[in-house]
Design a protein around this motif. Structure first.
Motif, PDB file in Angstrom:
ATOM      1  N   PRO A 144      47.689 -16.140  24.353  1.00 29.81           N
ATOM      2  CA  PRO A 144      47.401 -16.084  26.348  1.00 29.81           C
ATOM      3  C   PRO A 144      46.696 -14.471  25.893  1.00 29.81           C
ATOM      4  O   PRO A 144      46.961 -13.756  25.089  1.00 29.81           O
ATOM      5  CB  PRO A 144      48.722 -15.353  26.196  1.00 29.81           C
ATOM      6  N   VAL A 145      46.203 -14.085  26.888  1.00 27.19           N
ATOM      7  CA  VAL A 145      45.155 -12.761  26.919  1.00 27.19           C
ATOM      8  C   VAL A 145      45.127 -12.510  28.356  1.00 27.19           C
ATOM      9  O   VAL A 145      45.715 -12.770  29.943  1.00 27.19           O
ATOM     10  CB  VAL A 145      43.329 -13.322  27.204  1.00 27.19           C
ATOM     11  N   ALA A 198      42.188 -16.713  21.526  1.00 28.48           N
ATOM     12  CA  ALA A 198      42.472 -17.127  22.772  1.00 28.48           C
ATOM     13  C   ALA A 198      42.528 -18.139  24.007  1.00 28.48           C
ATOM     14  O   ALA A 198      41.406 -19.142  23.992  1.00 28.48           O
ATOM     15  CB  ALA A 198      42.290 -16.123  23.777  1.00 28.48           C
ATOM     16  N   ASP A 199      43.626 -18.485  24.988  1.00 30.41           N
ATOM     17  CA  ASP A 199      43.691 -19.401  26.394  1.00 30.41           C
ATOM     18  C   ASP A 199      42.753 -18.580  27.417  1.00 30.41           C
ATOM     19  O   ASP A 199      43.936 -18.537  27.519  1.00 30.41           O
ATOM     20  CB  ASP A 199      44.601 -20.013  25.618  1.00 30.41           C
ATOM     21  N   GLY A 200      42.124 -19.389  27.631  1.00 29.47           N
ATOM     22  CA  GLY A 200      41.950 -18.475  29.077  1.00 29.47           C
ATOM     23  C   GLY A 200      42.832 -19.096  30.175  1.00 29.47           C
ATOM     24  O   GLY A 200      42.544 -18.806  31.075  1.00 29.47           O
ATOM     25  N   TRP A 222      44.674 -19.127  36.732  1.00 31.47           N
ATOM     26  CA  TRP A 222      45.479 -18.127  35.623  1.00 31.47           C
ATOM     27  C   TRP A 222      46.891 -18.117  35.592  1.00 31.47           C
ATOM     28  O   TRP A 222      47.778 -18.890  36.631  1.00 31.47           O
ATOM     29  CB  TRP A 222      44.907 -17.296  35.404  1.00 31.47           C
ATOM     30  N   ARG A 223      47.083 -17.898  34.487  1.00 38.77           N
ATOM     31  CA  ARG A 223      49.082 -18.057  34.514  1.00 38.77           C
ATOM     32  C   ARG A 223      50.152 -16.830  35.068  1.00 38.77           C
ATOM     33  O   ARG A 223      50.804 -17.219  35.455  1.00 38.77           O
ATOM     34  CB  ARG A 223      49.324 -17.697  32.662  1.00 38.77           C
ATOM     35  N   LEU A 249      55.615 -17.196  29.157  1.00 38.80           N
ATOM     36  CA  LEU A 249      54.577 -16.413  28.099  1.00 38.80           C
ATOM     37  C   LEU A 249      54.931 -15.614  26.906  1.00 38.80           C
ATOM     38  O   LEU A 249      56.262 -15.345  27.095  1.00 38.80           O
ATOM     39  CB  LEU A 249      53.692 -15.358  28.773  1.00 38.80           C
ATOM     40  N   PRO A 250      54.384 -15.581  26.051  1.00 35.15           N
ATOM     41  CA  PRO A 250      55.343 -14.561  25.160  1.00 35.15           C
ATOM     42  C   PRO A 250      56.029 -12.871  25.763  1.00 35.15           C
ATOM     43  O   PRO A 250      54.846 -12.267  26.287  1.00 35.15           O
ATOM     44  CB  PRO A 250      54.874 -14.412  24.546  1.00 35.15           C
TER      45      PRO A 250
END
Length: 265
Positions: free
Chosen positions: A41-42, A112-114, A147-148, A264-265
């Protein structure tokens, strides 16, 4: 505005500074990477400063966040953008959207994963990320993909119409002028016309009189549209909400819990 880096990174972590996402010298990012990143994750960090000052290298904006979330496998990106008087807040929001699109497009090269991006801003930076998250048309012009999660930290500028018609700090006049149409256009509350597409956490200081009421009013509008904005009230100062995020404690734990709820972590 506080000291600027560099600072000692976690073992194996690296930083690449002044990567340009646009043609202006202010349109630049710093990229912090863990020793190993594969589909990470970014987190995109947008500093505050009354829309007129601040820097992507400010320690209180990045140090604790980098130290904490690199340890959880994140890639972190700290963003600079054009500021007053060169660019008004809506143009600054365009810069942040352009930066987000750039990060999403290049994330794979950094491990990373955008699509797993977290957009986080403090103060004026929280206003800018709130504009982008409230109105997807802003990001669409630059190719922003979903986005997340969104985290706005202590914005008291969700409703500029309300602010500008009451007693307010002079820097609001510098940023938003005298035209009520401009106030409305720059208000995340009024730009929100559909449920936010990403989970949203609005952090606010209970030590201020204006931040939590505005966050709650914004969350109520999101709820009326069928969406959800979670409000996290914290008994820390405006500055400490930025500086201490990532430091051990209940505040960071609460933000981590929100991110885990977003898978997400």
């Amino acid at each position: 505005m506080g000291a600027r880096g560099p600072f000692e990174l976690p073992p194996g972590a690296t930083v690449e500074r002044d990567i340009f996402y646009g043609p202006d010298p202010a349109q630049a990012i710093d990229i912090y990477r863990p020793a190993q990143a594969d589909g990470a994750p970014v987190m995109l960090i947008v500093h505050g400063g009354a829309w007129s000052r601040g820097d992507k290298g400010l320690l209180r904006s990045v140090r604790n966040k980098v130290m904490h979330w690199i340890g959880r496998g994140y890639v972190l990106v700290s963003v600079n953008y054009r500021m007053l008087p060169q660019a008004r807040p809506l143009e600054q929001a365009d810069d942040v959207a352009r930066a987000l699109a750039f990060v999403q497009q290049h994330a794979g090269a950094w491990g990373a994963d955008g699509s797993q991006a977290v957009l986080i801003g403090h103060s004026a930076g929280a206003h800018l990320v709130s504009l982008i998250a409230a109105d997807p048309r802003i990001g669409a012009r630059f190719g922003v993909e979903p986005w997340r999660a969104t985290i706005s930290i202590d914005s008291a500028a969700f409703d500029l119409e309300r602010i500008m018609t009451r007693r307010h700090f002079g820097f609001y006049d510098d940023a938003f002028g005298t035209d009520p149409a401009d106030w409305r256009e720059a208000s995340p509350l009024h730009r929100l016309q559909a449920p936010p597409s990403a989970p949203w956490l609005a952090v606010c200081s209970t030590l201020r009189g204006d931040s939590c009421p505005q966050a709650k009013a914004f969350a109520a509008k999101a709820a009326s549209l069928g969406g959800q904005v979670s409000v996290l009230e914290v008994a820390l100062s405006h500055a400490d909400l930025n500086d201490l995020l990532g430091a051990p404690g209940a505040y960071t734990d609460a933000v981590d819990a929100f991110l885990r709820a977003c898978s997400l972590p």
